[in-house]
Design a protein around this motif. Structure first.
Motif, PDB file in Angstrom:
ATOM      1  N   GLU A 233       0.848  -1.186   0.000  1.00 22.24           N
ATOM      2  CA  GLU A 233       0.000   0.000   0.000  1.00 22.24           C
ATOM      3  C   GLU A 233       0.887   1.241   0.000  1.00 22.24           C
ATOM      4  N   GLU A 234       0.411   2.318   0.636  1.00 19.16           N
ATOM      5  CA  GLU A 234       1.144   3.578   0.532  1.00 19.16           C
ATOM      6  C   GLU A 234       2.594   3.464   0.979  1.00 19.16           C
ATOM      7  N   GLY A 235       2.790   2.690   2.100  1.00 16.51           N
ATOM      8  CA  GLY A 235       4.159   2.484   2.528  1.00 16.51           C
ATOM      9  C   GLY A 235       4.790   3.737   3.110  1.00 16.51           C
ATOM     10  N   SER A 236       6.068   3.647   3.396  1.00 18.18           N
ATOM     11  CA  SER A 236       6.789   4.774   3.965  1.00 18.18           C
ATOM     12  C   SER A 236       7.234   5.723   2.878  1.00 18.18           C
ATOM     13  N   SER A 237       7.612   6.936   3.289  1.00 18.97           N
ATOM     14  CA  SER A 237       8.017   7.953   2.320  1.00 18.97           C
ATOM     15  C   SER A 237       9.271   7.544   1.568  1.00 18.97           C
ATOM     16  N   GLU A 238      10.102   6.648   2.187  1.00 18.17           N
ATOM     17  CA  GLU A 238      11.327   6.229   1.529  1.00 18.17           C
ATOM     18  C   GLU A 238      11.040   5.422   0.259  1.00 18.17           C
ATOM     19  N   GLU A 239       9.867   4.852   0.158  1.00 19.72           N
ATOM     20  CA  GLU A 239       9.530   4.043  -1.001  1.00 19.72           C
ATOM     21  C   GLU A 239       9.098   4.897  -2.185  1.00 19.72           C
ATOM     22  N   TYR A 240       8.939   6.180  -1.967  1.00 18.26           N
ATOM     23  CA  TYR A 240       8.436   7.072  -3.002  1.00 18.26           C
ATOM     24  C   TYR A 240       9.495   8.089  -3.400  1.00 18.26           C
ATOM     25  N   MET A 241       9.419   8.518  -4.655  1.00 22.10           N
ATOM     26  CA  MET A 241      10.153   9.700  -5.073  1.00 22.10           C
ATOM     27  C   MET A 241       9.269  10.895  -4.752  1.00 22.10           C
ATOM     28  N   GLU A 242       9.733  11.785  -3.902  1.00 18.84           N
ATOM     29  CA  GLU A 242       8.900  12.893  -3.458  1.00 18.84           C
ATOM     30  C   GLU A 242       9.019  14.093  -4.386  1.00 18.84           C
ATOM     31  N   ILE A 243       7.884  14.651  -4.740  1.00 18.74           N
ATOM     32  CA  ILE A 243       7.798  15.853  -5.572  1.00 18.74           C
ATOM     33  C   ILE A 243       7.109  16.911  -4.727  1.00 18.74           C
ATOM     34  N   VAL A 244       7.819  17.996  -4.423  1.00 18.16           N
ATOM     35  CA  VAL A 244       7.303  18.998  -3.496  1.00 18.16           C
ATOM     36  C   VAL A 244       6.824  20.232  -4.250  1.00 18.16           C
ATOM     37  N   SER A 245       5.625  20.687  -3.885  1.00 13.62           N
ATOM     38  CA  SER A 245       5.052  21.907  -4.462  1.00 13.62           C
ATOM     39  C   SER A 245       5.168  23.047  -3.463  1.00 13.62           C
ATOM     40  N   ASN A 246       5.376  24.257  -3.970  1.00 16.92           N
ATOM     41  CA  ASN A 246       5.402  25.436  -3.096  1.00 16.92           C
ATOM     42  C   ASN A 246       3.998  25.871  -2.688  1.00 16.92           C
ATOM     43  N   ALA A 247       2.997  25.316  -3.332  1.00 19.48           N
ATOM     44  CA  ALA A 247       1.611  25.665  -3.020  1.00 19.48           C
ATOM     45  C   ALA A 247       1.216  25.087  -1.663  1.00 19.48           C
ATOM     46  N   GLU A 248       0.178  25.686  -1.049  1.00 21.27           N
ATOM     47  CA  GLU A 248      -0.304  25.221   0.246  1.00 21.27           C
ATOM     48  C   GLU A 248      -1.245  24.037   0.115  1.00 21.27           C
TER      49      GLU A 248
ATOM     50  N   ILE B 273       5.986  -7.460  -9.661  1.00 26.04           N
ATOM     51  CA  ILE B 273       6.150  -6.142 -10.277  1.00 26.04           C
ATOM     52  C   ILE B 273       6.607  -5.127  -9.240  1.00 26.04           C
ATOM     53  N   VAL B 274       7.683  -4.414  -9.561  1.00 26.67           N
ATOM     54  CA  VAL B 274       8.159  -3.318  -8.708  1.00 26.67           C
ATOM     55  C   VAL B 274       7.637  -2.010  -9.303  1.00 26.67           C
ATOM     56  N   PRO B 275       6.735  -1.325  -8.612  1.00 27.21           N
ATOM     57  CA  PRO B 275       6.112  -0.125  -9.194  1.00 27.21           C
ATOM     58  C   PRO B 275       7.025   1.095  -9.123  1.00 27.21           C
ATOM     59  N   PHE B 276       6.779   2.046 -10.014  1.00 30.24           N
ATOM     60  CA  PHE B 276       7.369   3.379  -9.904  1.00 30.24           C
ATOM     61  C   PHE B 276       6.414   4.205  -9.049  1.00 30.24           C
ATOM     62  N   ARG B 277       6.924   4.822  -7.987  1.00 24.57           N
ATOM     63  CA  ARG B 277       6.063   5.518  -7.045  1.00 24.57           C
ATOM     64  C   ARG B 277       6.458   6.987  -6.912  1.00 24.57           C
ATOM     65  N   LEU B 278       5.460   7.854  -6.996  1.00 21.44           N
ATOM     66  CA  LEU B 278       5.656   9.287  -6.789  1.00 21.44           C
ATOM     67  C   LEU B 278       4.734   9.765  -5.682  1.00 21.44           C
ATOM     68  N   ARG B 279       5.278  10.585  -4.792  1.00 19.30           N
ATOM     69  CA  ARG B 279       4.463  11.213  -3.747  1.00 19.30           C
ATOM     70  C   ARG B 279       4.524  12.730  -3.949  1.00 19.30           C
ATOM     71  N   PHE B 280       3.370  13.349  -4.148  1.00 23.48           N
ATOM     72  CA  PHE B 280       3.280  14.799  -4.328  1.00 23.48           C
ATOM     73  C   PHE B 280       2.905  15.437  -2.996  1.00 23.48           C
ATOM     74  N   LYS B 281       3.750  16.372  -2.542  1.00 22.36           N
ATOM     75  CA  LYS B 281       3.540  16.997  -1.234  1.00 22.36           C
ATOM     76  C   LYS B 281       3.487  18.512  -1.370  1.00 22.36           C
ATOM     77  N   CYS B 282       2.849  19.139  -0.381  1.00 21.36           N
ATOM     78  CA  CYS B 282       2.803  20.605  -0.317  1.00 21.36           C
ATOM     79  C   CYS B 282       3.828  21.090   0.692  1.00 21.36           C
ATOM     80  N   ARG B 283       4.525  22.156   0.328  1.00 19.18           N
ATOM     81  CA  ARG B 283       5.491  22.750   1.249  1.00 19.18           C
ATOM     82  C   ARG B 283       4.756  23.705   2.180  1.00 19.18           C
ATOM     83  N   THR B 284       4.886  23.504   3.498  1.00 22.77           N
ATOM     84  CA  THR B 284       4.221  24.389   4.447  1.00 22.77           C
ATOM     85  C   THR B 284       4.953  25.713   4.534  1.00 22.77           C
TER      86      THR B 284
END
Length: 275
Positions: A3-18, A216-227
């Motif tokens: 499932e979602e798993g830990s953040s280490e399993e994802y490539m994190e993409i950070v947005s400057n938006a709230e 299958i090893v998935p490609f994972r992206l996590r999109f986050k907002c920068r506080t």
């Protein structure tokens, strides 16, 4: 299947938006679909270019057709040239029409989805013969920040969406996404994790117990907002830690997979070398 798993399993993409609103989610998913199709040799050019080319062909065909019907006096050679060109255009339209119509239907489904679910958590793109036996899997996870709706339904592409899409594609390329592909047309399936009450039967079907092959090893992206400030980061972290168990339980109990009815089948591309 993880499932979602830990953040280490994802490539994190950070947005400057709230926050990530419905329009941003729509464009991120749409651009990811285009990337997957193109990089895995299912379409001849990027999706935006294909859409423009298809619309241009349809317009040219109508203009030539109208020109022939309205021009009573025209040289035979010119008429033959027009008719020949119309045949060429018609063949090309027929070749890509089904794919473009499916893409259009999927885009409509995505827009309705983000209106119904203002805080979409996870979207999955599956490339292969069937969702349970994929060749490639792409998982997009969204940490929204402040939850907002898509508002007036304006789906024009914002600078935030453009920036995040570029970051996501660069991140996938850096992980060799699309570096190897199945030599031939295959299918792309889209699934979304949504509340079990989600109801768009004309576009999505519930797949409560969906699983795909563990090989299958998935490609994972996590999109986050920068506080905005560090204090909000600390508060958010504390809240996440305190409620993590409850959140996981809520996701597992109340959120299920829904599969989009609109399955995109790739084209048989001429002149592309098999890998």
């Amino acid at each position: 299947m993880a499932e979602e798993g830990s953040s280490e399993e994802y490539m994190e993409i950070v947005s400057n938006a709230e926050f990530l609103d419905g329009s941003v989610i729509f464009h991120l998913v749409r651009d990811s679909v285009g990337f997957v199709l193109y990089m895995h040799q299912q379409i001849p050019s990027v999706l935006q270019d294909m859409t423009l080319e298809f619309d241009t062909l349809c317009t040219e065909f109508k203009e030539l057709e109208l020109d022939l019907t309205q021009s009573e006096v025209k040289k035979v050679s010119v008429r033959r040239k027009h008719i020949s060109r119309m045949r060429e255009i018609k063949r090309e339209i027929k070749r890509v029409e089904k794919l473009m119509n499916t893409v259009s239907s999927l885009q409509t489904a995505l827009q309705l989805m983000v209106r119904e679910i203002p805080n979409v958590q996870k979207v999955m793109l599956v490339l292969g013969g069937s969702p349970i036996r994929p060749r490639y899997v792409y998982e997009l996870f969204f940490s929204h920040g402040e939850v907002v709706s898509s508002g007036s339904g304006d789906f024009s592409k914002s600078k935030a969406a453009e920036m995040l899409s570029r970051k996501a594609i660069r991140a996938l390329i850096s992980k060799d996404a699309g570096s190897s592909s199945y030599p031939g047309p295959t299918k792309l399936f889209l699934l979304v994790k949504a509340p079990s009450s989600f109801n768009l039967p004309q576009h999505f079907l519930p797949k409560r117990d969906f699983r795909y092959s563990k090989k299958i090893v998935p490609f994972r992206l996590r999109f986050k907002c920068r506080t905005r400030v560090g204090e909000m980061d600390s508060l958010h972290h504390a809240s996440q830690t305190r409620n993590s168990t409850c959140l996981k339980d809520a996701i597992s109990n109340d959120f299920i997979w829904f599969q989009c009815r609109h399955v995109i089948k790739g084209l048989a591309l001429e002149g592309r070398e098999e890998e």
